[in-house]
Design an enzyme around this catalytic site. Sequence first.
Site, short mmCIF file in Angstrom:
data_model
loop_
_atom_site.label_atom_id
_atom_site.label_comp_id
_atom_site.label_asym_id
_atom_site.label_seq_id
_atom_site.Cartn_x
_atom_site.Cartn_y
_atom_site.Cartn_z
N HIS A 23 23.62 17.47 -81.82
CA HIS A 23 24.80 16.70 -81.60
C HIS A 23 24.62 15.41 -80.80
O HIS A 23 25.28 14.53 -81.16
CB HIS A 23 25.60 17.84 -80.45
CG HIS A 23 26.18 19.16 -80.91
ND1 HIS A 23 27.59 19.23 -80.75
CD2 HIS A 23 25.47 20.15 -81.47
CE1 HIS A 23 27.63 20.29 -81.56
NE2 HIS A 23 26.61 20.83 -81.70
N ASP A 126 31.58 14.61 -77.53
CA ASP A 126 31.28 15.62 -78.35
C ASP A 126 32.39 16.87 -78.40
O ASP A 126 33.17 16.86 -77.25
CB ASP A 126 30.11 16.57 -77.92
CG ASP A 126 29.69 17.63 -78.75
OD1 ASP A 126 28.72 17.20 -79.72
OD2 ASP A 126 30.03 18.76 -78.62
#
Length: 208
Positions: A23, A126
């Site tokens: 991520h 995110d």
Amino acid sequence: MESKAIEKCKLKGYFLPYLAPSHYIPLFQFAKLFASRGVHVTFVSTPRNSLSFRDSLELLNNLGLHIEIDYVDFPSKEVGLPEDIENLSDATSLEMAGKIYKAAFLLQAPIEAKVRAAKPDFIFADMHCFWATDLAAELGIPRLIYHARAYFALCAVEAIDSIEKFTGENSFGLWQIKMKGLLKQQQIWRPLASKIFTAGSEDGLTDG
């Protein structure tokens, strides 16, 4: 020493990654892309997680890209983790992974405080930083979202709730499905489809 290109930066963006290399590394690539277009980028990271990209910052800034790291301390003691464990790839057990998940929630408050103080023009967060949507709304700025899934997968998930037509199973055990918003008819493997379709319908969608 900051270059003239850096001094002329107008837009300021705060990038908020999740505690996993799959991520925060891709999000850092997006950060570089934005910086290459003249955006003043601030990337929030814990000290250990920044090791993946920290050494490249001087080179990037010398090239005229303005990227800086705003460090936030990982709550190791609060969640009962060793000080060198700060992301999911470091976890060696489900228990340890659970503690990292908990740490991610504990990081919300200090990160929100940093963003409020910085007053950026936008947030790029995110998908797991779900609270960033409300934070951006509070500040009156746009919020971009990073998804680890491919774009097609996101389209399929969005479309799966509004299936237009089910045409049955072929000889390969694939279910033929026409999904709204997708031009071509898609195929889903029957065992997977059985998990998706849990209720009958007029089109013949069943639990399998």
